[in-house]
Write a protein that holds these residues in place. Structure first.
Motif, mmCIF file in Angstrom:
data_model
loop_
_atom_site.group_PDB
_atom_site.id
_atom_site.type_symbol
_atom_site.label_atom_id
_atom_site.label_comp_id
_atom_site.label_asym_id
_atom_site.label_seq_id
_atom_site.Cartn_x
_atom_site.Cartn_y
_atom_site.Cartn_z
ATOM 1 N N LEU A 89 0.780 -1.234 0.000
ATOM 2 C CA LEU A 89 0.000 0.000 0.000
ATOM 3 C C LEU A 89 0.815 1.289 0.000
ATOM 4 N N GLU A 90 1.913 1.334 0.760
ATOM 5 C CA GLU A 90 2.606 2.612 0.924
ATOM 6 C C GLU A 90 3.293 3.138 -0.338
ATOM 7 N N PRO A 91 3.925 2.305 -1.154
ATOM 8 C CA PRO A 91 4.480 2.852 -2.401
ATOM 9 C C PRO A 91 3.395 3.500 -3.263
ATOM 10 N N PHE A 92 2.221 2.889 -3.271
ATOM 11 C CA PHE A 92 1.094 3.441 -4.031
ATOM 12 C C PHE A 92 0.678 4.805 -3.479
ATOM 13 N N THR A 93 0.601 4.913 -2.145
ATOM 14 C CA THR A 93 0.194 6.197 -1.564
ATOM 15 C C THR A 93 1.281 7.249 -1.743
ATOM 16 N N ALA A 94 2.548 6.839 -1.742
ATOM 17 C CA ALA A 94 3.629 7.798 -1.975
ATOM 18 C C ALA A 94 3.522 8.373 -3.382
ATOM 19 N N ALA A 95 3.204 7.516 -4.344
ATOM 20 C CA ALA A 95 3.018 7.990 -5.715
ATOM 21 C C ALA A 95 1.847 8.957 -5.784
ATOM 22 N N GLY A 96 0.763 8.627 -5.090
ATOM 23 C CA GLY A 96 -0.393 9.522 -5.057
ATOM 24 C C GLY A 96 -0.069 10.844 -4.399
ATOM 25 N N ALA A 97 0.723 10.788 -3.342
ATOM 26 C CA ALA A 97 1.121 12.015 -2.645
ATOM 27 C C ALA A 97 1.932 12.911 -3.568
ATOM 28 N N ALA A 98 2.779 12.304 -4.406
ATOM 29 C CA ALA A 98 3.578 13.087 -5.353
ATOM 30 C C ALA A 98 2.686 13.755 -6.398
ATOM 31 N N ARG A 99 1.658 13.046 -6.824
ATOM 32 C CA ARG A 99 0.762 13.609 -7.838
ATOM 33 C C ARG A 99 -0.104 14.733 -7.283
ATOM 34 N N HIS A 100 -0.472 14.623 -6.007
ATOM 35 C CA HIS A 100 -1.413 15.582 -5.426
ATOM 36 C C HIS A 100 -0.741 16.600 -4.500
ATOM 37 N N ALA A 101 0.568 16.591 -4.423
ATOM 38 C CA ALA A 101 1.281 17.413 -3.442
ATOM 39 C C ALA A 101 0.992 18.905 -3.613
ATOM 40 N N THR A 102 0.793 19.573 -2.484
ATOM 41 C CA THR A 102 0.638 21.019 -2.438
ATOM 42 C C THR A 102 1.796 21.591 -1.633
ATOM 43 N N ALA A 103 1.986 22.887 -1.733
ATOM 44 C CA ALA A 103 3.075 23.522 -0.975
ATOM 45 C C ALA A 103 2.911 23.309 0.532
ATOM 46 N N HIS A 181 13.985 8.834 4.074
ATOM 47 C CA HIS A 181 12.850 9.751 4.148
ATOM 48 C C HIS A 181 13.090 10.965 3.246
ATOM 49 N N GLU A 182 14.334 11.445 3.240
ATOM 50 C CA GLU A 182 14.689 12.588 2.398
ATOM 51 C C GLU A 182 14.486 12.252 0.925
ATOM 52 N N ALA A 183 14.846 11.051 0.514
ATOM 53 C CA ALA A 183 14.683 10.644 -0.886
ATOM 54 C C ALA A 183 13.205 10.616 -1.275
ATOM 55 N N ILE A 184 12.368 10.135 -0.359
ATOM 56 C CA ILE A 184 10.927 10.116 -0.616
ATOM 57 C C ILE A 184 10.407 11.543 -0.760
ATOM 58 N N LEU A 185 10.817 12.394 0.157
ATOM 59 C CA LEU A 185 10.338 13.774 0.142
ATOM 60 C C LEU A 185 10.800 14.515 -1.113
ATOM 61 N N GLN A 186 12.029 14.303 -1.522
ATOM 62 C CA GLN A 186 12.530 14.978 -2.719
ATOM 63 C C GLN A 186 11.743 14.559 -3.960
ATOM 64 N N ALA A 187 11.397 13.279 -4.044
ATOM 65 C CA ALA A 187 10.602 12.806 -5.176
ATOM 66 C C ALA A 187 9.222 13.448 -5.171
ATOM 67 N N ILE A 188 8.647 13.601 -3.984
ATOM 68 C CA ILE A 188 7.329 14.226 -3.875
ATOM 69 C C ILE A 188 7.411 15.715 -4.229
ATOM 70 N N ALA A 199 11.208 5.009 -4.096
ATOM 71 C CA ALA A 199 11.906 5.403 -2.868
ATOM 72 C C ALA A 199 11.216 4.822 -1.641
ATOM 73 N N MET A 200 9.889 4.802 -1.666
ATOM 74 C CA MET A 200 9.158 4.220 -0.535
ATOM 75 C C MET A 200 9.383 2.714 -0.473
ATOM 76 N N ALA A 201 9.378 2.052 -1.608
ATOM 77 C CA ALA A 201 9.600 0.601 -1.629
ATOM 78 C C ALA A 201 10.977 0.255 -1.068
ATOM 79 N N GLU A 202 11.988 1.011 -1.455
ATOM 80 C CA GLU A 202 13.337 0.779 -0.943
ATOM 81 C C GLU A 202 13.397 1.021 0.566
ATOM 82 N N HIS A 203 12.705 2.053 1.014
ATOM 83 C CA HIS A 203 12.687 2.365 2.442
ATOM 84 C C HIS A 203 12.025 1.240 3.239
ATOM 85 N N LEU A 204 10.937 0.717 2.731
ATOM 86 C CA LEU A 204 10.241 -0.359 3.433
ATOM 87 C C LEU A 204 11.068 -1.642 3.467
ATOM 88 N N LYS A 205 11.889 -1.854 2.438
ATOM 89 C CA LYS A 205 12.792 -3.013 2.466
ATOM 90 C C LYS A 205 13.801 -2.864 3.604
#
Length: 222
Positions: A89-103, A181-188, A199-205
């Protein structure tokens, strides 16, 4: 006592007991009985009973007939199932967060990560809570309330293992944890959904490896 007041009291009591269990204040294997809780919180047995039923439905307690409630331990199977669910679930939500991210959303994530980094050396528990909130905010940022609700249960289960396995507290403050966490945030921040997912998948591993290593070397659960 009105129904609304009784419900509010039950919710507050449930939240307090849940936090104690998740953070290891009430350890696995501890017996919990209604009269003692009613006395401690200075309430009747009714809200206590409702709270314990709710926590039982969440899998944190199990009923022992005529004795009370037992705080459930965490088995290796629990860890595997929780991590599998998060990996789905989390890699999917990270991708969604990147698509919908606001300032404001990105700023909130940045603030949480900065606080995690600040607390890493001096307050591992505080740093760990920041990390958990970072993941929670990401789940909400995916804008799928059903997935976020499913992940909330996973976060609870993961938190229990984090707080009871001492080695995980140290791991959550490592530079690797914060860098991932920084890698995830930078992608978002860049709006790169695929990169955020990876990035989320790698983090969860990394989390999986750390937790299973701790589980194998710690005899709390045997």
């Amino acid at each position: 006592m009105g129904d609304e007041m009784a419900t509010s009291l039950t919710e507050k009591l449930t939240a307090e007991l849940r936090e104690r269990i998740l953070y290891g204040v009430i350890a696995p294997g501890t017996m919990v009985v209604e009269p003692r809780l009613a006395e401690e919180f200075k309430v009747s047995k009714t809200p206590v009973r409702e709270s314990l039923r709710q926590l039982t439905s969440e899998g944190l307690l199990q009923i022992l007939p005529k004795k009370g409630y037992l705080v459930r331990g965490v088995t290796l199977n629990d860890v595997y199932e929780t991590l599998d669910m998060r990996m789905l679930l989390e890699p999917f939500t990270a991708a969604g967060a990147a698509r919908h991210a606001t300032a404001p959303f990105i700023a909130a994530l940045r603030s949480q990560l900065d606080e995690q980094s600040r607390l890493a050396a001096e307050d591992p528990i505080g740093s760990m809570r920041c990390a958990q909130q970072f993941h929670r905010q990401l789940a909400e940022g995916g804008r799928n309330s059903r997935i976020a609700a499913a992940l909330e249960r996973c976060f609870h289960d993961t938190a229990r293992a984090h707080y009871v396995l001492p080695g995980m507290q140290a791991y959550m403050s490592t530079s690797r944890e914060i860098q991932e966490h920084e890698a995830i945030l930078q992608a978002i921040e860049a709006g790169e959904a695929k990169a955020a997912q990876q990035a989320m998948a790698e983090h969860l591993k990394s989390i999986r490896n750390a937790m299973l290593d701790q589980f194998e070397t710690d005899d709390i659960w045997s």
